[in-house]
Enzyme design. Structure first.
Site, PDB file in Angstrom:
ATOM      1  N   ASP A  22     -15.099 -15.754   7.586  1.00 37.59           N
ATOM      2  CA  ASP A  22     -13.700 -15.358   7.437  1.00 37.59           C
ATOM      3  C   ASP A  22     -13.167 -14.969   8.810  1.00 37.59           C
ATOM      4  O   ASP A  22     -13.405 -13.870   9.287  1.00 37.59           O
ATOM      5  CB  ASP A  22     -13.623 -14.192   6.435  1.00 37.59           C
ATOM      6  N   LYS A  80      -3.369 -15.729   9.273  1.00 33.24           N
ATOM      7  CA  LYS A  80      -2.691 -14.806  10.187  1.00 33.24           C
ATOM      8  C   LYS A  80      -2.117 -15.507  11.415  1.00 33.24           C
ATOM      9  O   LYS A  80      -1.034 -16.066  11.362  1.00 33.24           O
ATOM     10  CB  LYS A  80      -3.614 -13.655  10.564  1.00 33.24           C
ATOM     11  N   TYR A 135     -13.879  -6.489   4.133  1.00 33.98           N
ATOM     12  CA  TYR A 135     -12.554  -6.679   3.535  1.00 33.98           C
ATOM     13  C   TYR A 135     -12.204  -8.156   3.679  1.00 33.98           C
ATOM     14  O   TYR A 135     -12.237  -8.703   4.788  1.00 33.98           O
ATOM     15  CB  TYR A 135     -11.483  -5.826   4.227  1.00 33.98           C
ATOM     16  N   TYR A 194       0.829  -1.206   0.000  1.00 36.01           N
ATOM     17  CA  TYR A 194       0.000   0.000   0.000  1.00 36.01           C
ATOM     18  C   TYR A 194       0.868   1.263   0.000  1.00 36.01           C
ATOM     19  O   TYR A 194       0.624   2.205   0.757  1.00 36.01           O
ATOM     20  CB  TYR A 194      -0.967   0.003   1.196  1.00 36.01           C
TER      21      TYR A 194
END
Length: 408
Positions: free
Chosen positions: A232, A261, A143, A15
């Protein structure tokens, strides 16, 4: 040219522009909750390396798991072969996950796990010879990752992926409100393959929280209208919200569950997709197979350290640790509400969020935070922390102080 100048010219960070005009801080080592920078400064990692290093850094048990596995093999393909670390990890995942989930597919990142889950849902309906159910329902501000399938179920207007909205598949989005959900299911169920959600906490789309009753209603509506439910838990899994999995806040069972993660304690990239047997059985009708197979799926090193990380979590007093962090974040960040710069403060589990009224100068705020001995990664209007679970009372106090100083 110095190393830092060379890097800004040649290495592309997430980003960020290229060349990168923003400051980059070089890490020399990491221990416990601390990062030691190349200039000798030490900062508390209040981000857990993007929410993954729940045990902190240089953890003896996790180091040992990788070293032991490395003596046998670092990697072997998973197509037609298997190995004990994958078997051991799959066993413990199925033991701790919602008990309707019986099958495990390994992938190599969170985004890829979402891609796999979407494929599972689509292939399930193909197996039922239903060609109409090709759309996904997602929440506003959702997201789910940066790859194309994952981007397509991110909010096309309020996420970082709005640049791609005209070339992505068009799906359906709804507010996490019960009446809106009921209306949307009634109108679109015939074309919905699945609904995909981040349970309780919406992460990179805005660090937003919603009520467990909404999550319960989503499960009810999916059952009522014959729509699959993909949960998710890449960001919320493994204790982050105070439950081992955030779907436990509503005591629901997903049809497909995505994990990543913190799965490996932040050591290596790995993801897992767990599913109800009806999914795998639905796909294999007439001899069909799941059309997915990442090269590094079920990497033995990653599986070994993931198993060790879960073992370490389960034997630790993680619930009490999360409760202590939550209490301290609530008390410590509450004064931010007195600032006219602040729109909201919200805390759940080991997640503390201060939402500002205006977009922040990220580089400036990061430099000030580092001066206070804290590493955070703010974005947009959000200044937030998701610290390692081993963070001490003094660590959290330092994080709170650093955040509140930016609100004054």
């Amino acid at each position: 040219m110095s190393n830092s100048a060379w890097e800004r010219e040649h290495i592309w960070h997430p980003y960020a522009a290229m060349p990168n005009p923003s400051p980059i801080y070089q890490v020399e080592s990491a221990q416990g909750v601390n990062l030691t920078l190349s200039d000798g400064r030490t900062v508390i990692d209040g981000m857990s390396s993007w929410w993954s290093a729940i045990h902190g850094y240089n953890v003896p048990e996790l180091n040992q798991a990788i070293e032991k596995q490395l003596k046998n093999m670092a990697h072997v393909m998973f197509g037609g072969l298997t190995h004990q670390p994958a078997i051991d990890l799959a066993k413990i995942l199925l033991e701790i996950a919602p008990n309707n989930l019986k099958h495990v597919f390994f992938a190599d990142s969170g985004s890829v796990s979402v891609e796999t889950a979407l494929k599972m849902a689509l292939q399930y309906w193909q197996g039922q010879k239903n060609t109409k159910k090709t759309k996904f329902l997602s929440l506003t501000h959702a997201y789910h990752g940066d790859t194309f399938g994952a981007m397509s179920v991110c909010d096309p207007d309020n996420s970082m992926h709005h640049l791609f909205r005209d070339i992505l598949p068009q799906h359906i989005f709804v507010q996490p409100e019960i009446e809106s959900l009921r209306t949307t299911f009634a109108q679109h169920h015939h074309e919905l393959s699945a609904m995909i959600i981040e349970p309780i906490v919406q992460g990179a789309g805005g660090m937003l929280f919603y009520d467990a009753e909404v999550l319960k209603e989503i499960r009810v509506l999916c059952n009522e209208y014959n729509v699959l439910l993909i949960v998710d838990e890449i960001a919320t899994g493994f204790g982050r919200t105070g439950k081992l999995f955030a779907c436990e806040h509503a005591n629901i069972q997903p049809d497909i569950l995505c994990l990543g993660k913190a799965l490996t304690g932040g050591y290596m990239t790995l993801a897992a997709i767990l599913c109800d047997p009806k999914i795998s059985q639905g796909i294999q009708k007439e001899g069909n197979i799941l059309m997915h197979g990442p090269t590094f799926m079920a990497n033995p090193l990653a599986c070994a350290v993931a198993k060790a990380s879960i073992d370490l979590l389960l034997v630790s007093p993680w619930q009490q640790r999360i409760q202590n962090i939550e209490t301290q974040l609530k008390n410590g960040l509450k004064p931010c509400l007195q600032s006219n710069k602040v729109a909201d403060v919200r805390v759940i589990g080991a997640i503390g969020v201060v939402e500002m009224k205006e977009v922040m100068d990220i580089s400036s705020i990061q430099a000030k935070l580092i001066e206070q001995g804290v590493w955070l990664r703010p974005f947009g209007k959000l200044l937030y922390t998701m610290p390692p679970f081993i963070a001490s009372h003094a660590n959290i106090q330092q994080i709170n102080n650093a955040i509140t100083m930016q609100c004054s």
